[in-house]
Design an enzyme around this catalytic site. Structure first.
Site, PDB file in Angstrom:
ATOM      1  N   THR A 156      56.454  54.383  44.845  1.00  0.00           N
ATOM      2  CA  THR A 156      55.964  53.122  44.290  1.00  0.00           C
ATOM      3  C   THR A 156      55.452  52.129  45.332  1.00  0.00           C
ATOM      4  OG1 THR A 156      57.403  53.361  42.396  1.00  0.00           O
ATOM      5  CG2 THR A 156      56.664  51.126  42.885  1.00  0.00           C
ATOM      6  N   ASN A 160      59.828  54.077  50.011  1.00  0.00           N
ATOM      7  CA  ASN A 160      60.571  52.984  49.374  1.00  0.00           C
ATOM      8  C   ASN A 160      61.774  52.594  50.229  1.00  0.00           C
ATOM      9  OD1 ASN A 160      58.872  52.950  47.188  1.00  0.00           O
ATOM     10  ND2 ASN A 160      60.309  53.964  45.780  1.00  0.00           N
ATOM     11  N   ASP A 185      57.739  54.676  34.195  1.00  0.00           N
ATOM     12  CA  ASP A 185      58.485  55.289  35.299  1.00  0.00           C
ATOM     13  C   ASP A 185      59.995  55.374  35.034  1.00  0.00           C
ATOM     14  OD1 ASP A 185      58.517  55.923  38.441  1.00  0.00           O
ATOM     15  OD2 ASP A 185      60.081  54.445  38.066  1.00  0.00           O
ATOM     16  N   ASP A 192      53.689  51.655  36.115  1.00  0.00           N
ATOM     17  CA  ASP A 192      54.395  52.529  37.055  1.00  0.00           C
ATOM     18  C   ASP A 192      54.629  53.914  36.457  1.00  0.00           C
ATOM     19  OD1 ASP A 192      56.094  53.693  38.959  1.00  0.00           O
ATOM     20  OD2 ASP A 192      56.959  51.750  39.479  1.00  0.00           O
TER      21      ASP A 192
HETATM   22  P1  AMP Z   1      60.486  54.289  42.486  1.00  0.00           P
HETATM   23  O1  AMP Z   1      60.345  54.796  41.114  1.00  0.00           O
HETATM   24  O2  AMP Z   1      61.794  54.667  43.099  1.00  0.00           O
HETATM   25  O3  AMP Z   1      59.349  54.619  43.384  1.00  0.00           O
HETATM   26  O4  AMP Z   1      60.513  52.704  42.395  1.00  0.00           O
HETATM   27  C1  AMP Z   1      60.303  52.031  41.205  1.00  0.00           C
HETATM   28  C2  AMP Z   1      61.187  50.839  41.173  1.00  0.00           C
HETATM   29  O5  AMP Z   1      60.762  49.873  42.135  1.00  0.00           O
HETATM   30  C3  AMP Z   1      61.096  50.126  39.857  1.00  0.00           C
HETATM   31  O6  AMP Z   1      62.020  50.600  38.927  1.00  0.00           O
HETATM   32  C4  AMP Z   1      61.332  48.687  40.208  1.00  0.00           C
HETATM   33  O7  AMP Z   1      62.591  48.235  39.773  1.00  0.00           O
HETATM   34  C5  AMP Z   1      61.246  48.637  41.713  1.00  0.00           C
HETATM   35  N1  AMP Z   1      60.329  47.570  42.130  1.00  0.00           N
HETATM   36  C6  AMP Z   1      59.054  47.421  41.767  1.00  0.00           C
HETATM   37  N2  AMP Z   1      58.508  46.320  42.313  1.00  0.00           N
HETATM   38  C7  AMP Z   1      59.471  45.764  43.053  1.00  0.00           C
HETATM   39  C8  AMP Z   1      59.541  44.604  43.876  1.00  0.00           C
HETATM   40  N3  AMP Z   1      58.467  43.800  44.047  1.00  0.00           N
HETATM   41  N4  AMP Z   1      60.704  44.363  44.493  1.00  0.00           N
HETATM   42  C9  AMP Z   1      61.767  45.174  44.355  1.00  0.00           C
HETATM   43  N5  AMP Z   1      61.769  46.265  43.592  1.00  0.00           N
HETATM   44  C10 AMP Z   1      60.636  46.566  42.941  1.00  0.00           C
HETATM   45 ZN    ZN Z   2      56.143  54.051  40.908  1.00  0.00          ZN
HETATM   46 ZN    ZN Z   3      59.789  56.060  40.053  1.00  0.00          ZN
END
Ligand code: AMP
Ligand code: ZN
Ligand code: ZN
Length: 404
Positions: free
Chosen positions: A74, A95, A194, A38
């Site tokens: 993500t 998200n 990330d 990520d």
């Molecule tokens: P973002 O950086 O805000 O786009 O999202 C990243 C976050 O998504 C990560 O820190 C994870 O904790 C969360 N994430 C990733 N995969 C999953 C999943 N399958 N269910 C819930 N949260 C997730």
């Molecule tokens: Zn991401």
């Molecule tokens: Zn992120």
């Protein structure tokens, strides 16, 4: 008296033959492992020591960059890679978003994340399973949701506390399962670098340490799978979903200063640096006018966004899509914490570009690939597994030359 025993002996022989043929056919099928790091920016390998990714590039393929879909978040991007669809078409448009049709709000931290009605498209694991190929996923977004009523054969409910090493160790175990249970497609999600980039900034020492750590975990994983009997049948693909830009509290625009909440039909769904707005009918024109004069953001009527975004036709992007300039934040109501790094920006921004590396029997050696859209990952996996996929936005053509 003799006849039945000859018969049963013959039956046992036939059964053993069929089992042996099925065993060897199953064993000969290729394996595809897809790992996502990520937030791993396309330019990190040029900035930090990444000996294992560099070796992967020498032994296989490296793309100069892989272009994420807009918005560069993500969930939309991971789900695009496994469905071959733009977020507009698979429905995970951010998200966090409001769905006007159902009145429900999708968010990663609530039960709605697991509501399959939000998810369109057919994930590659469903397609593969329907064609007799066992699949597995360790946390890939969408894999812990019964999309069209199905999961991969092996899947895990998301738990951010599971260490990155534990996830990779499990995959090595799965590749040693008996042939009838062994997955031939495995997707793995690692949430670094990330997290460090959000907290400390993409150019921070902490982010660099996570880049070094994830690279070294990839190396350990590669050595472990290279020792397996199936090693020479494994195609390994390493990607990221997007990069991050540096952000700061100083570079922030308060939406309320330009678009008062009372003009809006629904409260702003948070999504900084991308915000979707639904106007109250009487204020539609006021908002259309106001979005043009907000500094450091670009405002679009969602349905009329430039074609290159492939975004805005899904009703979940509401009336207006507001995008901050790279490095800027949009303060919504209630405000989201502004950290030191963020993503979600225009996918034309270089900071948002992702990585792609691949090795295995299907890939050329030392091939450097031009930037391509991440929706091509779907037909690429299908090609490697030898399965048919439903029509998708992503095509094989942009990545065809990297294949032998
Ligand atoms: P973002 O950086 O805000 O786009 O999202 C990243 C976050 O998504 C990560 O820190 C994870 O904790 C969360 N994430 C990733 N995969 C999953 C999943 N399958 N269910 C819930 N949260 C997730
Ligand atoms: Zn991401
Ligand atoms: Zn992120």
């Amino acid at each position: 008296m003799v006849r039945p025993s000859i018969m049963s002996f013959a039956m046992v022989c036939i059964f053993m033959c069929i089992t042996a043929i099925a065993y060897s056919q199953q064993n000969e099928k290729p394996y595809v492992i897809l790992i996502s790091l990520d937030g791993f920016r396309h330019d990190f390998p040029a900035m930090h020591p990444t000996p294992n990714l560099n070796a992967t590039a020498r032994e296989g393929v490296k793309a100069k960059a892989m272009q994420p879909c807009f918005p560069t978040k993500t969930f939309p991007n991971h789900y695009s890679m496994v469905t071959g669809l733009y977020p507009d078409h698979h429905g995970i448009v951010a998200n966090k978003f409001y769905d006007p049709a159902s009145g429900k709000t999708f968010a990663l931290t609530t039960a709605e994340k697991s509501d399959p009605s939000f998810y369109s498209g057919e994930p590659i694991w469903n397609v593969a399973e329907a064609q007799g190929i066992k699949t597995a996923a360790y946390f890939w977004p969408g894999s812990d949701v019964p999309v069209n009523g199905r999961y991969p054969s092996i899947w895990k409910a998301y738990n951010k506390h599971t260490t990155l090493a534990q996830r990779l160790d499990s995959v090595v175990q799965w590749l040693q399962l008996p042939p009838e249970n062994r997955p031939h497609f495995i997707a793995i999600y690692l949430d670094q670098p990330d997290m460090a980039e959000h907290e400390f900034g993409p150019l921070s020492e902490e982010a660099k340490q996570q880049v070094i750590l994830t690279d070294s975990l990839i190396g350990i994983f590669q050595r472990a799978i290279n020792d397996l009997p199936v090693a020479d049948k494994i195609n390994l693909i390493i990607v990221s979903d997007h990069g991050l830009s540096e952000t700061s509290k100083e570079k922030a625009v308060k939406l309320e200063d330009y678009i008062p909440s009372r003009w809006l039909e629904y409260p702003t769904t948070m999504g900084n640096p991308v915000v979707f707005l639904k106007a109250k009918e009487t204020y539609y024109d006021s908002i259309a006018f106001a979005v043009r004069s907000i500094p450091h953001v670009k405002g679009y009527v969602s349905k009329k966004m430039p074609r290159r975004f492939h975004f805005g036709k899904n009703p979940r992007s509401l009336d207006f899509t507001i995008i901050a300039e790279a490095g800027w934040s949009i303060i919504t109501n209630p405000p989201e914490l502004i950290k030191k790094g963020n993503h979600g920006y225009d996918n034309r921004e270089k900071d948002m570009w992702a990585i792609f590396y691949a090795t295995g029997p299907a890939f050329k050696k030392g091939y450097v690939q031009q930037m391509f859209p991440n929706i091509s990952i779907y037909p690429l996996i299908a090609y490697l597994l030898g399965i048919q996929i439903p029509p998708a936005d992503g095509k094989l053509r942009p990545v065809r030359k990297m294949l032998k």
